[in-house]
Structure formats: C-alpha cells, structure tokens
Design a protein around this motif. Structure first.
Motif, PDB file in Angstrom:
ATOM      1  N   TRP A   7      -0.493   0.421  -0.554  1.00 28.17           N
ATOM      2  CA  TRP A   7       0.154   1.538   0.138  1.00 28.17           C
ATOM      3  C   TRP A   7       1.635   1.630  -0.220  1.00 28.17           C
ATOM      4  O   TRP A   7       2.225   2.707  -0.171  1.00 28.17           O
ATOM      5  CB  TRP A   7       0.004   1.399   1.653  1.00 28.17           C
ATOM      6  CG  TRP A   7      -1.337   1.800   2.211  1.00 28.17           C
ATOM      7  CD1 TRP A   7      -2.198   1.019   2.921  1.00 28.17           C
ATOM      8  CD2 TRP A   7      -1.977   3.080   2.092  1.00 28.17           C
ATOM      9  NE1 TRP A   7      -3.329   1.725   3.264  1.00 28.17           N
ATOM     10  CE2 TRP A   7      -3.215   2.998   2.762  1.00 28.17           C
ATOM     11  CE3 TRP A   7      -1.628   4.283   1.489  1.00 28.17           C
ATOM     12  CZ2 TRP A   7      -4.097   4.073   2.848  1.00 28.17           C
ATOM     13  CZ3 TRP A   7      -2.507   5.345   1.562  1.00 28.17           C
ATOM     14  CH2 TRP A   7      -3.713   5.249   2.226  1.00 28.17           C
ATOM     15  N   THR A   8       2.268   0.532  -0.580  1.00 28.38           N
ATOM     16  CA  THR A   8       3.692   0.585  -0.915  1.00 28.38           C
ATOM     17  C   THR A   8       3.951   1.397  -2.176  1.00 28.38           C
ATOM     18  O   THR A   8       5.083   1.827  -2.421  1.00 28.38           O
ATOM     19  CB  THR A   8       4.273  -0.832  -1.102  1.00 28.38           C
ATOM     20  OG1 THR A   8       3.540  -1.520  -2.109  1.00 28.38           O
ATOM     21  CG2 THR A   8       4.235  -1.610   0.203  1.00 28.38           C
ATOM     22  N   ARG A   9       2.920   1.610  -2.975  1.00 24.41           N
ATOM     23  CA  ARG A   9       3.084   2.389  -4.207  1.00 24.41           C
ATOM     24  C   ARG A   9       2.813   3.877  -3.997  1.00 24.41           C
ATOM     25  O   ARG A   9       2.964   4.671  -4.923  1.00 24.41           O
ATOM     26  CB  ARG A   9       2.163   1.839  -5.291  1.00 24.41           C
ATOM     27  CG  ARG A   9       2.427   0.381  -5.639  1.00 24.41           C
ATOM     28  CD  ARG A   9       1.468  -0.129  -6.700  1.00 24.41           C
ATOM     29  NE  ARG A   9       1.707   0.514  -7.971  1.00 24.41           N
ATOM     30  CZ  ARG A   9       2.619   0.113  -8.865  1.00 24.41           C
ATOM     31  NH1 ARG A   9       3.374  -0.927  -8.597  1.00 24.41           N
ATOM     32  NH2 ARG A   9       2.761   0.729 -10.005  1.00 24.41           N
ATOM     33  N   LEU A  29       1.903   0.227   7.694  1.00 24.08           N
ATOM     34  CA  LEU A  29       2.796   0.643   6.599  1.00 24.08           C
ATOM     35  C   LEU A  29       4.132  -0.085   6.678  1.00 24.08           C
ATOM     36  O   LEU A  29       4.663  -0.551   5.658  1.00 24.08           O
ATOM     37  CB  LEU A  29       3.031   2.152   6.651  1.00 24.08           C
ATOM     38  CG  LEU A  29       1.878   3.070   6.266  1.00 24.08           C
ATOM     39  CD1 LEU A  29       2.329   4.526   6.355  1.00 24.08           C
ATOM     40  CD2 LEU A  29       1.381   2.756   4.858  1.00 24.08           C
ATOM     41  N   LEU A  32       3.796  -3.706   5.685  1.00 27.55           N
ATOM     42  CA  LEU A  32       3.635  -3.849   4.240  1.00 27.55           C
ATOM     43  C   LEU A  32       4.962  -3.700   3.513  1.00 27.55           C
ATOM     44  O   LEU A  32       5.255  -4.441   2.562  1.00 27.55           O
ATOM     45  CB  LEU A  32       2.625  -2.821   3.724  1.00 27.55           C
ATOM     46  CG  LEU A  32       1.157  -3.142   3.989  1.00 27.55           C
ATOM     47  CD1 LEU A  32       0.291  -1.921   3.729  1.00 27.55           C
ATOM     48  CD2 LEU A  32       0.706  -4.311   3.128  1.00 27.55           C
ATOM     49  N   HIS A  33       5.778  -2.751   3.941  1.00 27.77           N
ATOM     50  CA  HIS A  33       7.072  -2.562   3.284  1.00 27.77           C
ATOM     51  C   HIS A  33       8.027  -3.701   3.619  1.00 27.77           C
ATOM     52  O   HIS A  33       8.814  -4.132   2.759  1.00 27.77           O
ATOM     53  CB  HIS A  33       7.657  -1.201   3.656  1.00 27.77           C
ATOM     54  CG  HIS A  33       7.009  -0.064   2.931  1.00 27.77           C
ATOM     55  ND1 HIS A  33       5.964   0.651   3.446  1.00 27.77           N
ATOM     56  CD2 HIS A  33       7.238   0.449   1.691  1.00 27.77           C
ATOM     57  CE1 HIS A  33       5.572   1.574   2.581  1.00 27.77           C
ATOM     58  NE2 HIS A  33       6.328   1.467   1.505  1.00 27.77           N
ATOM     59  N   ARG A  36       7.026  -6.429   1.381  1.00 29.49           N
ATOM     60  CA  ARG A  36       7.506  -6.148   0.020  1.00 29.49           C
ATOM     61  C   ARG A  36       8.994  -6.502  -0.103  1.00 29.49           C
ATOM     62  O   ARG A  36       9.427  -7.083  -1.106  1.00 29.49           O
ATOM     63  CB  ARG A  36       7.269  -4.669  -0.306  1.00 29.49           C
ATOM     64  CG  ARG A  36       7.797  -4.217  -1.656  1.00 29.49           C
ATOM     65  CD  ARG A  36       7.018  -4.796  -2.806  1.00 29.49           C
ATOM     66  NE  ARG A  36       7.548  -4.336  -4.087  1.00 29.49           N
ATOM     67  CZ  ARG A  36       7.156  -4.784  -5.259  1.00 29.49           C
ATOM     68  NH1 ARG A  36       6.223  -5.697  -5.336  1.00 29.49           N
ATOM     69  NH2 ARG A  36       7.680  -4.315  -6.372  1.00 29.49           N
ATOM     70  N   PHE A 169       9.678  -0.171  -4.739  1.00 29.61           N
ATOM     71  CA  PHE A 169       8.590   0.001  -3.767  1.00 29.61           C
ATOM     72  C   PHE A 169       8.849  -0.766  -2.470  1.00 29.61           C
ATOM     73  O   PHE A 169       7.926  -1.156  -1.770  1.00 29.61           O
ATOM     74  CB  PHE A 169       7.245  -0.406  -4.377  1.00 29.61           C
ATOM     75  CG  PHE A 169       6.902   0.371  -5.616  1.00 29.61           C
ATOM     76  CD1 PHE A 169       6.368   1.643  -5.527  1.00 29.61           C
ATOM     77  CD2 PHE A 169       7.135  -0.167  -6.873  1.00 29.61           C
ATOM     78  CE1 PHE A 169       6.067   2.370  -6.667  1.00 29.61           C
ATOM     79  CE2 PHE A 169       6.839   0.560  -8.027  1.00 29.61           C
ATOM     80  CZ  PHE A 169       6.298   1.839  -7.915  1.00 29.61           C
ATOM     81  N   GLU A 170      10.139  -0.942  -2.143  1.00 27.44           N
ATOM     82  CA  GLU A 170      10.510  -1.557  -0.868  1.00 27.44           C
ATOM     83  C   GLU A 170      10.560  -0.519   0.250  1.00 27.44           C
ATOM     84  O   GLU A 170      10.503  -0.878   1.435  1.00 27.44           O
ATOM     85  CB  GLU A 170      11.862  -2.244  -0.985  1.00 27.44           C
ATOM     86  CG  GLU A 170      11.883  -3.394  -1.977  1.00 27.44           C
ATOM     87  CD  GLU A 170      13.259  -3.995  -2.133  1.00 27.44           C
ATOM     88  OE1 GLU A 170      13.707  -4.693  -1.200  1.00 27.44           O
ATOM     89  OE2 GLU A 170      13.907  -3.759  -3.183  1.00 27.44           O
TER      90      GLU A 170
END
Length: 508
Positions: A7-9, A29, A32-33, A36, A169-170
C-alpha cells in the motif's frame, strides 16, 4: 481486512479508493507508512519529527467516521507529511534551524488546519534548508536529506525532506513551500510532482516567513491527480492572510482528470527560449524535447517565446529575497521565544541577542541576512533593492506578453539532475543557479508545476518538466500536466518512481 505490504507504493487517489471500498483502513495505512519511515528514514532523513501517536489517533478517528458513513473529504484517512516551516500546534516547528529547536507552536497554520479538517493523518514534519534558504537541503541544522534515487546526492531544496519522503514511499502526500522553486526543483530531482500555486491561492497564515512576497505553500505528490486532490483541500480564501485571494476556485481535480485523457487539441504551448541552451545538462534537455514532442503529437501547438527579462531574474531575486528575509528574521532576538544564549559576565540585551543569533543561525542564513541588510541600507536601497523591484516588474510584463499568445509556458524545471552532496556547498553562486528556471514564477506570482519527464542519459537520475500558467489559471497546470504524465506513462510502461533503485536494507 489486513492491508497488503505494498500500500505504501500506491498513489493517494488509489488509497482514497481503497479506503472507500473497505480494502484497507486508515489505521492500517498509517501504520504501514510509519513502518516504512522506521525502515528507511535512517538513510534518507526526510523527517525531523514523526508524530506516531497523533497520526494513529487521527487515523482511528477517520476510520470511526467512515464506519458511521461519514467522510470529511475525498482524502479522509490518507496520511500526509508537512514541511517543518508550517506551524503545528503542540508539535515542534524548527524551520530546520537551531534557533527554534524544541519550539512548540500554540496554533496551527491554516494549511495544517485544513488538512486536519479534511481528515488527513499527519505523519510528521519534514526536513528543510534552514528557514527555507537553499536548493539542496544541506543547510538544515539537523543534517542533510538524501535523495532516495542515490543516497549520495541531494534531494533538492529547500523542501527536500517533503520530496524525499514521497519519493521514498514514506508518505503518499506532502506539503512543501516554494519561494524560488523549493517545491518544483526538489520534484524534478526526485521524480515527484510539485506544484507552486498562484501567489495568494493558498493561505500563508502560520507559514514562517522567509520572503513574504514570494512564499507559497503547495502540494508534493507522486501524480498530478494527487496534487489536484490535495490542492482542492488546502486552497481557498483565508481572512487571516491579507494576501489571500478572495475568489471561488474551480475544481483542480476535474482539470487533472480531464487532462489525463491526453488530448491537447487547441492548447498553445510556449517554449521559453531563455531557459535552455549552454549550461543545461544534455540529458535534461533531451527529456524536455521528448516531452514537448509528445504534447505536439497529442494535438498541442508549440511555439518559441522570448522572455528577455528572465535572464535578470536570478540577480533580482537574490536582492529581494535577502532583503525580506533580513527583516523577517529580526524577530529571532532571544527575547521572546526560541534559543537564548547568555554570555558570561554581565551581558546586555544586545550581547545576548548577538550570541544567540551567532549560535542559532547557520552560515547561509547569516550570509543572506548580511546581504539583505546591505541592500536595504541607506544609500544603497535605490541602487540595489529598488532596481531589483523594477526588474521584477519587467518579468511580470514578459509573462503578460507571453500569455497573450499562448496558454502555458514550458521549460526544464532545473538545469541539471541531482548533484552530489557537498559538491556545491562551498559555492553559493553555483547553488543559486539551480533555481534559474523556477524563480521567474515566484517574482511574478504565477503558478507552476514540475512533472517528471524521465531519466537523464548521463546518470539515470530524474529530470523535471516545468509548466507555467497565468495567475489564477492554475487549472491549466493540471490539464497539461496530467496529459503529459499520461503520455509519458504510456511510453515508459510504468510510473517513473517504480524505476528507482531500492533503498539498501529496506523492502520496496
């Protein structure tokens, strides 16, 4: 349901759709970020402060709203990063300077207030050149940011932290500020999209001023559509800002979606002759020429346009900006807030002020304060600052004349791709030349966008394509920018950022 690791992409628009159809939650989300950031930011250094607790709380509130059948905006629940020059209540706002280390603002900037009102969880504050003075994010008092494409290279400046966060992608979205190109130039060298709106189109209230007549906040994203979605949220009139434009703005999202069809029939594009030629990296120019050719094939008419006063823009800018900066930074006097250094003995208030400013400001800030104070001093005002303002008027007239015959103007965003860290740190003039193509828009207050145009042959690093429109006509940026983006994506077969090398030690 459990969120997939990729999802980060995804783009912000894709994340918004995933949230709407229940494929993922805002908390997932955001987690996940944050993961990252934990994985890669030690190498990239895009963030100065990460607000893990606050971001997750905002994400949980977004999920609760959505479960109740309510949303605050199309981007409700999509995480975002904010450049550390915009005040955030209760979170550090340092402007990349030791003189504001640890300062917790008692209020939010209007841009931040609008992000919160739209339901976007704020991941944290991004690194920047001190008080936005620089083109490489090497002038941050907290260390440089690194370009995710090549960690030995700069990510642009002053908003390199915001651009690097998106490119690494942070964060799917970020806010930057553009005084002479500080959104667009980082966009060009990191393969991201950066927009400088019309001056006054987005409130400057709570934006710690570098140069009041030049500063403008704007979106930093992976796609033109994402920028449009974000612009629709943060734009609009603000009575707290005397320079804010009081008018209704069209939907930039609609303009981007219209442009994505790739039809440029009837659009007249002017190539600025003064922003090309000797000194411009061949690979950057090659990608620019290819982009122009794609727009022609899509139906656009392209003509060469001369803006003769643009050759004086850099000199005028580096008189106007330091003059305004020297005035703005006078408030950091150790008496009200921020750092205070007290010399030994029985120091006077002037001694404390001198010691504090010496310790709190970096070399580039001191350089510009001295230059600005000199330009405004008695006997030199008319010869320097006054003359620079006359050149500014001539640049505005060049824009007016050009836009009388074309819809938009185009050029490469920056003369070169990202240079190596330290390469120009001891040569201020060489550093300033990176803003050659972006500065005219700030002097005239017109909007501009940088769209990734591909990778330069010499080094395989991103180049940017700049589009400029008349004041108040920001929707033209989104229509033409989205069209070029779609045409290039067809040619590449994948988004440009997908071609970036993986960061060592971190999954991509």
């Amino acid at each position: 349901m459990s969120a997939p690791t990729d999802w980060t992409r995804s783009t912000a628009a894709e994340l918004a759709q995933a949230l709407a159809d229940g494929s993922v939650t805002s908390v997932e989300l955001t987690e996940l970020h944050l993961a990252r950031i934990d994985a890669v930011d030690g190498a990239v250094h895009a963030f100065l402060h990460v607000d893990r607790e606050g971001a997750l709380a905002q994400a949980a509130a977004s999920d609760e709203r959505r479960a109740a059948g309510e949303t605050l905006s199309p981007l409700d629940g999509v995480p975002i990063a904010v450049k550390d020059v915009l005040t955030t209540e209760g979170l550090p706002t340092t402007c990349g300077s030791k003189i504001l280390e640890g300062w917790l603002p008692p209020y939010d900037s209007t841009v931040v207030s609008k992000l919160k009102a739209a339901g976007l969880p704020i991941l944290g504050k991004t690194n920047m050149d001190e008080f936005a003075m620089g083109s490489s994010t090497e002038h941050s008092a907290y260390g440089p940011t690194h370009n995710p494409w090549d960690l030995d290279r700069i990510p642009g400046g002053s908003g390199g932290g915001s651009a690097a966060a998106v490119a690494a992608f942070e964060a799917p979205l970020a806010i930057g500020t553009d005084t002479g190109g500080s959104i667009r130039q980082p966009g060009a060298v990191t393969g991201t999209v950066g927009v400088k709106p019309t001056y006054g189109g987005i409130s400057r209230y709570g934006l710690v001023a570098l140069a009041n007549s030049l500063d403008q906040a704007g979106p930093v994203t992976r796609t033109v559509l994402d920028s449009a979605l974000l612009h629709d949220i943060i734009g609009g009139h603000d009575p707290k800002d005397s320079t804010s434009i009081d008018q209704e703005w069209p939907s930039f999202t609609d303009a981007a979606r219209s442009g994505a069809a790739g039809d440029m029939t009837g659009v007249k594009i002017g190539v600025i002759t003064e922003l090309a030629g000797d000194g411009w990296q061949p690979g950057v120019m090659a990608r620019f020429t290819e982009s122009v050719d794609l727009l022609v094939k899509a139906g656009a008419e392209v003509v060469e346009v001369s803006c003769p006063s643009f050759v004086h823009a850099l000199a005028a800018y580096y008189l106007i900006l330091p003059a305004e900066a020297s005035s703005n930074l006078a408030k950091f006097d150790a008496m009200r807030y921020g750092l205070r250094v007290v010399p030994d003995g029985d120091p006077s208030a002037e001694d404390v002020m001198r010691a504090t400013r010496d310790a709190g400001f970096g070399d580039e800030v001191k350089r510009r304060i001295i230059l600005g104070t000199y330009a405004l001093s008695s006997g030199y005002y008319d010869a320097y600052y006054g003359q620079a303002q006359k050149v500014r008027t001539l640049i505005s007239r060049d824009f007016e004349a050009a836009f009388a015959s074309v819809d938009v103007l185009v050029s490469p965003t920056a003369p070169t791709t990202a240079f190596k860290l330290g390469e120009k740190l001891d040569d201020p003039i060489a550093m300033y030349l990176n803003d050659l193509a972006t500065i005219p828009a700030n002097l005239a207050g017109v909007p501009g966008i940088s769209v990734p145009s591909g990778l330069a042959d010499e080094d395989g690093l991103p180049a940017g394509f700049q589009i400029l429109a008349p004041a108040l006509e920001d929707e033209r940026l989104y229509r033409v920018g989205a069209a070029l983006e779609a045409l290039l994506a067809q040619q590449w077969g994948a988004p440009l950022l997908d071609q970036a090398p993986a960061l060592e030690g971190a999954p991509r």
